[in-house]
Structures are given as structure tokens and as C-alpha cells.
Design a protein around this motif. Structure first.
Motif, PDB file in Angstrom:
ATOM      1  N   LEU A 125      -9.197   4.409  -3.205  1.00 59.14           N
ATOM      2  CA  LEU A 125      -8.932   3.834  -1.884  1.00 59.14           C
ATOM      3  C   LEU A 125      -7.794   2.834  -1.960  1.00 59.14           C
ATOM      4  O   LEU A 125      -7.020   2.677  -1.029  1.00 59.14           O
ATOM      5  CB  LEU A 125     -10.168   3.089  -1.365  1.00 59.14           C
ATOM      6  CG  LEU A 125     -11.388   3.919  -1.017  1.00 59.14           C
ATOM      7  CD1 LEU A 125     -12.541   3.006  -0.643  1.00 59.14           C
ATOM      8  CD2 LEU A 125     -11.072   4.868   0.131  1.00 59.14           C
ATOM      9  N   GLU A 126      -7.759   2.104  -3.057  1.00 57.20           N
ATOM     10  CA  GLU A 126      -6.745   1.048  -3.200  1.00 57.20           C
ATOM     11  C   GLU A 126      -6.724   0.589  -4.640  1.00 57.20           C
ATOM     12  O   GLU A 126      -7.688   0.777  -5.386  1.00 57.20           O
ATOM     13  CB  GLU A 126      -7.101  -0.154  -2.324  1.00 57.20           C
ATOM     14  CG  GLU A 126      -8.439  -0.765  -2.720  1.00 57.20           C
ATOM     15  CD  GLU A 126      -8.695  -2.147  -2.173  1.00 57.20           C
ATOM     16  OE1 GLU A 126      -7.748  -2.792  -1.680  1.00 57.20           O
ATOM     17  OE2 GLU A 126      -9.836  -2.605  -2.264  1.00 57.20           O
ATOM     18  N   VAL A 181      -6.999  -3.481   7.172  1.00 55.28           N
ATOM     19  CA  VAL A 181      -7.444  -2.084   7.176  1.00 55.28           C
ATOM     20  C   VAL A 181      -8.343  -1.844   8.380  1.00 55.28           C
ATOM     21  O   VAL A 181      -9.309  -2.564   8.594  1.00 55.28           O
ATOM     22  CB  VAL A 181      -8.228  -1.752   5.882  1.00 55.28           C
ATOM     23  CG1 VAL A 181      -8.790  -0.337   5.941  1.00 55.28           C
ATOM     24  CG2 VAL A 181      -7.332  -1.917   4.665  1.00 55.28           C
ATOM     25  N   LYS A 189       0.838  -1.205   0.000  1.00 55.81           N
ATOM     26  CA  LYS A 189       0.000   0.000   0.000  1.00 55.81           C
ATOM     27  C   LYS A 189       0.871   1.253   0.000  1.00 55.81           C
ATOM     28  O   LYS A 189       0.502   2.280  -0.558  1.00 55.81           O
ATOM     29  CB  LYS A 189      -0.955  -0.023   1.186  1.00 55.81           C
ATOM     30  CG  LYS A 189      -2.011  -1.121   1.037  1.00 55.81           C
ATOM     31  CD  LYS A 189      -3.161  -0.951   1.994  1.00 55.81           C
ATOM     32  CE  LYS A 189      -4.081  -2.157   1.998  1.00 55.81           C
ATOM     33  NZ  LYS A 189      -4.979  -2.239   0.851  1.00 55.81           N
ATOM     34  N   LYS A 215     -18.997  -4.729   1.664  1.00 57.35           N
ATOM     35  CA  LYS A 215     -17.913  -5.297   2.479  1.00 57.35           C
ATOM     36  C   LYS A 215     -18.366  -5.745   3.865  1.00 57.35           C
ATOM     37  O   LYS A 215     -17.788  -6.655   4.436  1.00 57.35           O
ATOM     38  CB  LYS A 215     -16.794  -4.263   2.623  1.00 57.35           C
ATOM     39  CG  LYS A 215     -16.074  -3.988   1.297  1.00 57.35           C
ATOM     40  CD  LYS A 215     -14.601  -4.319   1.391  1.00 57.35           C
ATOM     41  CE  LYS A 215     -13.950  -4.453   0.030  1.00 57.35           C
ATOM     42  NZ  LYS A 215     -13.897  -3.204  -0.740  1.00 57.35           N
ATOM     43  N   ALA A 274      -6.491   9.707  -0.925  1.00 57.41           N
ATOM     44  CA  ALA A 274      -6.514  10.404   0.375  1.00 57.41           C
ATOM     45  C   ALA A 274      -5.095  10.781   0.803  1.00 57.41           C
ATOM     46  O   ALA A 274      -4.139  10.056   0.520  1.00 57.41           O
ATOM     47  CB  ALA A 274      -7.143   9.480   1.421  1.00 57.41           C
ATOM     48  N   MET A 326     -13.757   5.818  -3.876  1.00 59.29           N
ATOM     49  CA  MET A 326     -14.725   6.464  -2.980  1.00 59.29           C
ATOM     50  C   MET A 326     -15.237   7.691  -3.725  1.00 59.29           C
ATOM     51  O   MET A 326     -14.445   8.524  -4.188  1.00 59.29           O
ATOM     52  CB  MET A 326     -14.060   6.863  -1.661  1.00 59.29           C
ATOM     53  CG  MET A 326     -15.027   7.424  -0.648  1.00 59.29           C
ATOM     54  SD  MET A 326     -16.136   6.162   0.020  1.00 59.29           S
ATOM     55  CE  MET A 326     -15.251   5.666   1.502  1.00 59.29           C
ATOM     56  N   CYS A 332      -9.676   9.661   6.474  1.00 57.02           N
ATOM     57  CA  CYS A 332     -10.890   8.858   6.288  1.00 57.02           C
ATOM     58  C   CYS A 332     -11.811   9.578   5.303  1.00 57.02           C
ATOM     59  O   CYS A 332     -12.171  10.736   5.509  1.00 57.02           O
ATOM     60  CB  CYS A 332     -11.576   8.680   7.640  1.00 57.02           C
ATOM     61  SG  CYS A 332     -12.955   7.556   7.538  1.00 57.02           S
TER      62      CYS A 332
HETATM   63  P1  AMP Z   1      -8.760  -1.400   1.147  1.00 59.92           P
HETATM   64  O1  AMP Z   1      -8.300  -2.815   1.382  1.00 59.92           O
HETATM   65  O2  AMP Z   1      -7.685  -0.378   1.131  1.00 59.92           O
HETATM   66  O3  AMP Z   1      -9.768  -1.276   0.047  1.00 59.92           O
HETATM   67  O4  AMP Z   1      -9.708  -1.085   2.374  1.00 59.92           O
HETATM   68  C1  AMP Z   1     -10.804  -1.916   2.704  1.00 59.92           C
HETATM   69  C2  AMP Z   1     -12.004  -1.080   3.004  1.00 59.92           C
HETATM   70  O5  AMP Z   1     -11.711  -0.134   4.028  1.00 59.92           O
HETATM   71  C3  AMP Z   1     -12.466  -0.213   1.824  1.00 59.92           C
HETATM   72  O6  AMP Z   1     -13.267  -0.914   0.943  1.00 59.92           O
HETATM   73  C4  AMP Z   1     -13.211   0.873   2.544  1.00 59.92           C
HETATM   74  O7  AMP Z   1     -14.494   0.420   2.938  1.00 59.92           O
HETATM   75  C5  AMP Z   1     -12.386   1.079   3.787  1.00 59.92           C
HETATM   76  N1  AMP Z   1     -11.395   2.158   3.570  1.00 59.92           N
HETATM   77  C6  AMP Z   1     -10.138   2.030   3.088  1.00 59.92           C
HETATM   78  N2  AMP Z   1      -9.526   3.232   3.017  1.00 59.92           N
HETATM   79  C7  AMP Z   1     -10.421   4.141   3.447  1.00 59.92           C
HETATM   80  C8  AMP Z   1     -10.389   5.556   3.597  1.00 59.92           C
HETATM   81  N3  AMP Z   1      -9.298   6.267   3.309  1.00 59.92           N
HETATM   82  N4  AMP Z   1     -11.497   6.163   4.067  1.00 59.92           N
HETATM   83  C9  AMP Z   1     -12.617   5.446   4.381  1.00 59.92           C
HETATM   84  N5  AMP Z   1     -12.697   4.112   4.264  1.00 59.92           N
HETATM   85  C10 AMP Z   1     -11.619   3.450   3.804  1.00 59.92           C
END
Ligand code: AMP
Ligand code: GLY
Length: 443
Positions: free
Chosen positions: A283-284, A153, A103, A214, A118, A273, A187
Motif C-alpha cells: 500500500l505504501e 489518503v 507516493k 488506523k 495496486a 494488504m 482499492c
Molecule cells: P497510506 O498512507 O498509503 O498507507 O494509506 C493509509 C491507509 O489508507 C492505509 O493504511 C489503508 O488503510 C488505506 N489505503 C491506502 N491505499 C489503499 C488501497 N489501494 N486500497 C485500500 N485501502 C488503501
């Protein structure tokens, strides 16, 4: 032609089912596969996992190309290895897969190429991490740098939770090396969507939009999971947002990876997002198809997936288009008792008339004309023992319904669910609620 799919989940069942629909395909091997792929026409499971043995098999059988489902073999370099043995394989190299496997790498990369995401900082020192969250305040998001099977996460609603997550990852090393570095980021609020594309190193072919769910419970409550259901299309991805993501995310990512000597080939998934003002942030990145997004996506894909992958392997994705069923598809995941913390395995699964994707009543065969199908069941954690189908993992299967409206697609998926029996099984009753509530597509 013969093909090979690596993986054992619902995503891999959907990929194998879709590949087997091609008139060009005589056999799809799935390594290791599951109880559903074991019964799919033209599909056969293969009890191999080691990449050397898989490559030996691919050479021996004259496999035309291999498709990799999950991230772990990609991050371990299966693509590099297959290529060193002159085998065609669709997926990113180990270096390119860092977009998912680190990440910190992904955040630095997005910053270098101006891809919206973010604000963040990375830490290996717990004291500095604690100080940073004190400065930033809650809510705040703490992420293990490496692969953590979707569990790395923590969206911390309070400073106390944030401090705890930092200690959990950096001090207690709950994720081992994967958590030796953490990314701490702002966030974001809004609605999530999955934007998945095929990439050939240079060109990007977007797949249809989709949205995952999720959280374990209805109305997005309870713990995070690998995904309890998904639907396609996702109306939150408007044509304007689609164009923005292609330009500002996908094309920038693919050009950036090539410019840095890590040509990206494979499926590329941006988790987005989208806030109420329609601002989009990443986000990823994932270096693969989503699970369960793939199940509704493959149900809707009308083009031959073999043609799309061959075009990608030839670097010609700019010469091809993907055709999609105009119907909606809704996929509902049936999870085992105790999922996600401690799923119980070994429970019998009842109510499936056919053990392949055409699992439910009223489906002649899963190789029937796809336009006539409106119910499919893709297996994930299932295995056959002494003729009985048993649960063998947290997410057991995914029932996909198709329909001219989201409501009808939902109805078909839930009708299948009502037929299927699993002791202690849990599933959400509201998959696709956002599409119906927020976007006025409830008809
Ligand atoms: P990721 O594996 O990075 O996708 O994160 C898993 C889940 O965590 C995402 O699908 C979002 O629901 C939540 N998430 C990750 N990053 C954020 C963020 N910066 N702000 C809010 N929710 C997040
Ligand atoms: N469904 C989310 C993922 O595959 O990462």
C-alpha cells in the motif's frame, strides 16, 4: 556512549527507552522528547529542533549515533546534513526518503522493479483525474503525492467522494504542494499488516511482524487516525508471506534503490494488504518505524538495539540476528477528546504511578529486566508543567501489555488503561481483535 533520538512521539519514547536499556549507554538525549522521556532513567530531553543546532550538539557531546523517528526531518535531509558534518546517523538520505515523501515516486519505483502494488495513475490536471475515476468506478483511492501527516489518503466508496477528494487536493490545494499531484489507485481488499525492517544499504534485517489499527472506533469504524493501537506478532504474516515479502518487496526495494544511486539505510516500513487468497500488495512505503507499531515491537525486542543499529551503520546486518520475546505485545493508544479532527490539549493525566515507561502499578523500574515487565506506558502527547502531567497532543500515550497469549497481553494493556485517567480520553476496546478472531489465537 551517548545517543540522540529525534522526535517527540510514542515511537521515540519506545526507541529511547529501548536504547537506554543497553549497558553500553550512559545517556540518551531526545529532541524534543515528551513528558515520558523527561522521566525515563538515563534519558534527557533536549529543546532543540534546528538541524544545525542538533549537529552542533552531537559534535559537542560526542554523540555516538543519532536515530531519527519521524519522516519530516528525513524528507528535509537531516541525514545528508549530519553526514556532511561526519556524524553517524541512522536513517535514509533525503533522496532515499522519497519512498515515503512522494507516493508518485514510490509507485513508479515499484513498477520499475516489479514490486507488487495496486494499479494506479498520477495526475496534476483535475479534469483528467475526474475522467479517470469515471472510467475506473468506485471504490477507488485518492492519495496526495507528498507528506500529509497521514491525512492525505481518501478511500472513496462512491464516485461522488472520489470527485470531491480530487477537487479538495488539486483545486482547493488543501495540502498545498503535497497535494499538487495525486495518485489514484485501485482499492484493495483484505487485511493490512506492517512489515518493518532495518536496512544497511544492501542487507535487510526484518523486525517482528505487527499490525496497526488506523480507524478511530471499535470494529474499524470512524475516521482514519495515525493509529489507535498495534500488536506484535501479527499472525496474518505467515512464514510464507514473510518469505515472499522479503524476496519480492524488501530485497527488490533495497537493490533497486542502490541501483539507482539512492542507497537506502534506515528503517524501511512496507504497509501491506493481504487478501483472502494470500496475495500481497504494497500500500505504501514509510522511511521510518511505525507509530504505534514501535511500542509493542520495542517491548518485544530482546536484542540490544544499539548492536543492531551499529551493525546497520557498519553495513553488517547480514552478520546479526534480532532476538524477540516469544510473548505477544498489545499496545492501546489513549487519544485526546476531539482526536483526530480537533484534539483538546492541556488536560491533566492521572493514575500514572511513575512518569516514565514503567507508568503503572506493579512495575519496579523501566530499567528492570525486560523479561519481567508485562506493562509499559509510552508517552506521546504529554508534557510536564509545574509538576503536573498534561496532554499536549492528539495521541497522548500508548499502554503496552505483554503476555503468553494475545488475550493476556490485551488484558495487561487494558488493566493499565483502566488505571489511567484523562478527561474526554478515547481508546479502542478491541485492539488485536483480528489476531484473536481470524487466527484462532484466542487462548
Ligand atoms: P497510506 O498512507 O498509503 O498507507 O494509506 C493509509 C491507509 O489508507 C492505509 O493504511 C489503508 O488503510 C488505506 N489505503 C491506502 N491505499 C489503499 C488501497 N489501494 N486500497 C485500500 N485501502 C488503501
Ligand atoms: N502506524 C502507521 C504509521 O506509522 O505510518
Amino acid at each position: 556512549m551517548k545517543l540522540l533520538v529525534i522526535g517527540s512521539g510514542g515511537r521515540e519514547h519506545a526507541i529511547a527507552w529501548k536504547l537506554a536499556q543497553s549497558a553500553k549507554v550512559t545517556q540518551v538525549y531526545v529532541a524534543p522528547g515528551n513528558g515520558g522521556t523527561a522521566h525515563e532513567p538515563k534519558v534527557q530531553n533536549l529543546a532543540l529542533s534546528d538541524q544545525v543546532a542538533l549537529a552542533d550538539f552531537a559534535i559537542q557531546e560526542g554523540i555516538r549515533f543519532t536515530v531519527v523517528g519521524p519522516e519530516a526531518p528525513l524528507a528535509a535531509g537531516i541525514v545528508d546534513y549530519f553526514q556532511s558534518r561526519k556524524l553517524a546517523i541512522f536513517g535514509p538520505s533525503r533522496e532515499a526518503a522519497q519512498l515515503e515523501s512522494s507516493k508518485d515516486f514510490a509507485k513508479q519505483f515499484m513498477t520499475r522493479f516489479g514490486i507488487p502494488t495496486a494499479d494506479y495513475q498520477s495526475f496534476t490536471d483535475p479534469d483528467l483525474a475526474h475522467r479517470y475515476v469515471e472510467e475506473q468506478g468506485a471504490p477507488i483511492v485518492i492519495k496526495a503525492d507528498g507528506l500529509a501527516a497521514g491525512k492525505g489518503v481518501v478511500v472513496a466508496q462512491s464516485l461522488q467522494d472520489a470527485h470531491q477528494a480530487i477537487d479538495w487536493m488539486l483545486k482547493d490545494q488543501s495540502f498545498g504542494q503535497a497535494g499538487a499531484r495525486v495518485v489514484i489507485e485501485a482499492c484493495l481488499q483484505g487485511e493490512e499488516a506492517s512489515f518493518i525492517a532495518m536496512v544497511d544499504g544492501e542487507h535487510v534485517l526484518a523486525l517482528a511482524s505487527s499490525q496497526d489499527h488506523k480507524r478511530l472506533g471499535d470494529a474499524d469504524t470512524g475516521p482514519n487516525t495515525g493509529g489507535m493501537g498495534a500488536y506484535s506478532p501479527a499472525p496474518v504474516v505467515t512464514p510464507d508471506i514473510h518469505a515472499f515479502v522479503m524476496r519480492e518487496v524488501m530485497n527488490k526495494a533495497v537493490k533497486g534503490m542502490a541501483a539507482e544511486g539512492r542507497r537506502y539505510v534506515g528503517f524501511l516500513y512496507a504497509g501491506l494488504m493481504i487478501d483472502p487468497t494470500k496475495t500481497v500488495k504494497v500500500l505504501e512505503f514509510n522511511c521510518r518505524l511505525g507509530d504505534p507499531e514501535t511500542q509493542p515491537l520495542m517491548a518485544r525486542l530482546r536484542s540490544d538495539l544499539v548492536d543492531l543499529i551499529e551493525a546497520a551503520l557498519a553495513g553488517k546486518l547480514d552478520h546479526i540476528e534480532a532476538q524477540w520475546d516469544r510473548r505477544h505485545a498489545v499496545g492501546v493508544v489513549l487519544a485526546a477528546q476531539g482526536y483526530p479532527q480537533a484534539p483538546r490539549v492541556g488536560d491533566p493525566i492521572g493514575g500514572l504511578q511513575n512518569k516514565g515507561a514503567a507508568g503503572c502499578l506493579g512495575q519496579a523500574s523501566s530499567l528492570a529486566d525486560p523479561a519481567s515487565l508485562d506493562r509499559l506506558v509510552f508517552h506521546a502527547g504529554t508534557e510536564e508543567r509545574d509538576g503536573a502531567l498534561l496532554s499536549s497532543g492528539g495521541r497522548v500515550l500508548c499502554a503496552v501489555g505483554m503476555g503468553d497469549s494475545i488475550k493476556l497481553a490485551q488484558q495487561h494493556a487494558y488493566e493499565s488503561m483502566a488505571q489511567i485517567h484523562l478527561d474526554g480520553g478515547q481508546y479502542r476496546k478491541d485492539i488485536a481483535w483480528r489476531a484473536r478472531r481470524n487466527h484462532g489465537t484466542s487462548s
